[in-house]
Design a protein around this motif. Structure first.
Motif, PDB file in Angstrom:
ATOM      1  N   ARG A   1       3.926   1.127  -1.659  1.00  0.00           N
ATOM      2  CA  ARG A   1       4.714   0.858  -2.843  1.00  0.00           C
ATOM      3  C   ARG A   1       3.923   1.125  -4.118  1.00  0.00           C
ATOM      4  O   ARG A   1       4.345   1.442  -5.258  1.00  0.00           O
ATOM      5  CB  ARG A   1       5.139  -0.894  -2.716  1.00  0.00           C
ATOM      6  N   ARG A   2       2.487   0.977  -4.060  1.00  0.00           N
ATOM      7  CA  ARG A   2       1.391   1.090  -5.344  1.00  0.00           C
ATOM      8  C   ARG A   2       1.732   2.580  -5.806  1.00  0.00           C
ATOM      9  O   ARG A   2       1.857   2.596  -7.055  1.00  0.00           O
ATOM     10  CB  ARG A   2       0.280   0.853  -4.803  1.00  0.00           C
TER      11      ARG A   2
ATOM     12  N   GLN B   1       0.830  -1.321  -0.047  1.00  0.00           N
ATOM     13  CA  GLN B   1      -0.039   0.120  -0.076  1.00  0.00           C
ATOM     14  C   GLN B   1       0.857   1.282   0.111  1.00  0.00           C
ATOM     15  O   GLN B   1       0.263   2.324  -0.405  1.00  0.00           O
ATOM     16  CB  GLN B   1      -0.988  -0.065   1.221  1.00  0.00           C
TER      17      GLN B   1
ATOM     18  N   LEU C   1      -6.832   3.528 -17.709  1.00  0.00           N
ATOM     19  CA  LEU C   1      -5.609   3.972 -16.830  1.00  0.00           C
ATOM     20  C   LEU C   1      -5.755   3.391 -15.209  1.00  0.00           C
ATOM     21  O   LEU C   1      -6.939   3.710 -14.678  1.00  0.00           O
ATOM     22  CB  LEU C   1      -5.636   5.447 -16.742  1.00  0.00           C
ATOM     23  N   SER C   2      -4.851   2.963 -14.583  1.00  0.00           N
ATOM     24  CA  SER C   2      -4.914   2.749 -13.124  1.00  0.00           C
ATOM     25  C   SER C   2      -4.948   3.901 -12.334  1.00  0.00           C
ATOM     26  O   SER C   2      -4.518   4.983 -12.739  1.00  0.00           O
ATOM     27  CB  SER C   2      -3.358   1.820 -12.838  1.00  0.00           C
ATOM     28  N   SER C   3      -5.312   3.811 -11.026  1.00  0.00           N
ATOM     29  CA  SER C   3      -5.335   4.944 -10.324  1.00  0.00           C
ATOM     30  C   SER C   3      -4.326   5.327  -9.785  1.00  0.00           C
ATOM     31  O   SER C   3      -3.882   6.644  -9.330  1.00  0.00           O
ATOM     32  CB  SER C   3      -6.304   4.468  -8.943  1.00  0.00           C
ATOM     33  N   MET C   4      -3.216   4.664  -9.872  1.00  0.00           N
ATOM     34  CA  MET C   4      -1.748   4.774  -9.445  1.00  0.00           C
ATOM     35  C   MET C   4      -0.964   5.533 -10.307  1.00  0.00           C
ATOM     36  O   MET C   4       0.144   6.244 -10.009  1.00  0.00           O
ATOM     37  CB  MET C   4      -1.264   3.674  -9.060  1.00  0.00           C
TER      38      MET C   4
ATOM     39  N   PHE D   1      -0.043   9.180  -9.544  1.00  0.00           N
ATOM     40  CA  PHE D   1       0.729   9.337  -8.471  1.00  0.00           C
ATOM     41  C   PHE D   1       2.068   8.926  -9.064  1.00  0.00           C
ATOM     42  O   PHE D   1       3.354   9.438  -8.212  1.00  0.00           O
ATOM     43  CB  PHE D   1       0.356   8.426  -7.087  1.00  0.00           C
TER      44      PHE D   1
END
Lengths: 87, 435
Positions: free
Chosen positions: B93-94, B91, B157-160, B163
């Motif tokens: 690292r993501r 959590q 697209l990923s939520s990450m 970030f």
């Protein structure tokens, strides 16, 4: 697509995307409380399930009612049956 | 402080400046470096970095999988090895792309080096971080566009992804992972990002706003990063078959920079705070300055470099003759090395030893100042000043300064000047004293 296939592919998503051990992936496992996902993970879960099952679920209201892995299996099964009611 | 001047006469800027200096100087804190951590092309940790430099190793290698990029002429790079990243919980690292993983590992190592447990309570409001990079994760930015653009489809697209891609990704991830809740900022000044981060942390502690700051930079190697320099004809292109012979700072046969990757993080700390907890002190930061050339976005500017070095020395209260070693920026570009050598000659003459560490590491861009300063300080601790690797024949326009060539110079050096320059006309210079 059979229920068994759906279970296998869904569990693959949880193992690959959220690094969860297979033994934790019981049908009754609660996604937030027991598997430790949070709101950001749910976005990625949806993206991964869409890719795995080639479905569009981001705007589907039923997503909001999902609590356990079994809820996901049932939801995907319903989607697949809606795609092809004969099966 | 003067606000309205005396006898109703508005004060001059000089008067106001003098008043500010006087009012602050009594309250300014001393700032020391108590921790150093890095992931460099020569390996993880400052001791591994120094071992590699002592062995004369060049970390540059052929990047064969870049050959399919049309128009990319420079096919060399200095990759760093990413390992043990799964020790960082998922959590945390993501949200970390490659450069953030490097930054977090280097920050953890800097804390351990400073005698602070990274898992201890750092949520005091008195500790923060400034970690810079040229951009967010180049790999993630590339992946985001590759995912989105073929069909202009955002749903994949990923939520990450966001970030990983944002400009403050490294500093944000360091702060969140270590649970820092003090000042958290990112510098984004390309190759001077780490130096500006250290300078910003120095000022915050000096002013008493924070007790300790993790400062530095992180960068990752990607063909689009090397490509951005390649289109400007700033990269090394003649050594694709003999990668360890490049880059060649100050050398007659230099032909450009080689991109590297990694992270360098230093723990800067209020001197009294460090002494109180019995910390080992690597060095004291004596002065810092950063300025723009106000002239050109890509051409190196000798006058700006000279002005920056002079002001950093003035802030330190030192004369050029008191400096023992200059750790140069020198990336092996034709123009940059020439301008820096001329600037050093103008400020210091030919008596102060000078070397660039980019022959070992390539140019780790936004991480370079922190990684290279760590190696310089670790060498100085052993009374060793490292030579410029691949400097065999000093280029005529880079002569007139005291180059360290061939073997380390064994001498007790106390004061180091670290140069860092960047596209955008940015200069940044730090002055440190061994303690």
């Amino acid at each position: 697509m059979t229920k068994e296939e759906i279970v296998t592919l869904t569990n693959q998503v949880f193992e690959e995307s959220f690094e969860l051990a297979p033994e934790k992936l019981t049908p009754q496992a609660k996604i937030f409380e027991e598997l430790g996902l949070d709101s950001l993970d749910i976005v990625d879960l949806i993206v991964a399930l869409q890719k795995k099952f080639k479905v569009q679920i981001r705007e589907d209201e039923r997503v909001r009612t999902i609590r356990t892995l079994e809820d996901i299996y049932a939801f995907i099964l319903a989607l697949k049956q809606e795609e092809d009611p004969k099966k | 402080m003067l606000l309205f001047g005396r006898d109703g006469v508005p004060p001059s800027a000089r008067e106001i400046g003098k008043e500010m200096m006087n009012s602050h100087s009594t309250n300014l804190k001393r700032v020391v470096i108590t921790g150093m951590g890095c992931v460099s092309p020569l390996g993880r940790g400052v001791s591994t970095l120094v071992q590699g430099i002592e062995a004369g190793r060049c970390a540059v290698r052929a990047m064969d999988d870049w050959k399919h990029y049309i128009g990319l002429r420079s096919l060399v790079g200095a990759p760093a090895e990413l390992k043990d990243e799964k020790l960082i919980p998922r959590q945390s690292r993501r949200s970390m792309g490659r450069l953030s993983l490097f930054a977090v590992q280097a920050a953890q190592d800097a804390l351990i080096d400073a005698g602070i447990d990274p898992d201890s309570n750092l949520t005091t409001g008195r500790m923060g971080c400034v970690v810079g990079s040229t951009t967010g994760s180049a790999i993630s930015i590339s992946q985001a566009f590759e995912t989105m653009l073929p069909d202009h489809d955002l749903t994949k697209l990923s939520s990450m992804q966001f970030f990983h891609c944002i400009s403050h990704t490294a500093t944000m991830n360091v702060a969140q992972h270590l649970k820092l809740n003090g000042w958290v900022m990112a510098t984004s000044a390309a190759c001077a990002s780490a130096m500006q981060a250290i300078g910003a942390g120095y000022d915050l502690i000096r002013l008493g706003r924070q007790d300790a700051m993790l400062c530095g930079g992180a960068e990752e190697l990607h063909p689009t990063v090397t490509g951005s320099f390649d289109v400007l004809f700033a990269t090394s292109v003649k050594y694709n078959a003999t990668p360890t012979l490049t880059p060649r700072p100050f050398d007659r046969d230099r032909d450009g920079l080689v991109c590297g990757e990694g992270a360098g993080i230093m723990l800067l700390e209020d001197y009294d705070h460090a002494v109180k907890r019995g910390a080992r002190i690597h060095a004291e930061v004596l002065g810092y300055h950063t300025c723009s050339s106000g002239d050109h976005v890509s051409e190196s500017s000798r006058p700006a470099m000279v002005a920056c070095m002079h002001e950093a020395l003035r802030q330190s209260g030192l004369e050029p003759r008191q400096v023992d070693y200059i750790n140069a920026h020198a990336t092996a570009t034709l123009q940059g090395d020439k301008e820096e050598a001329e600037a050093i000659r103008e400020v210091f003459g030919d008596s102060v030893p000078v070397s660039s560490l980019k022959g070992y590491l390539g140019h780790t861009l936004g991480a370079s100042a922190a990684i290279e300063l760590s190696a310089a300080l670790a060498g100085m601790r052993q009374d060793r000043l490292y030579p410029t690797l691949n400097l065999e024949n000093v280029s005529p326009e880079c002569q007139g300064i005291h180059h360290i060539q061939g073997a380390p110079e064994q001498r007790a050096a106390r004061i180091v000047v670290k140069n860092s320059f960047a596209f955008g006309g940015i200069s940044a210079v730090l002055v440190c004293r061994m303690v």
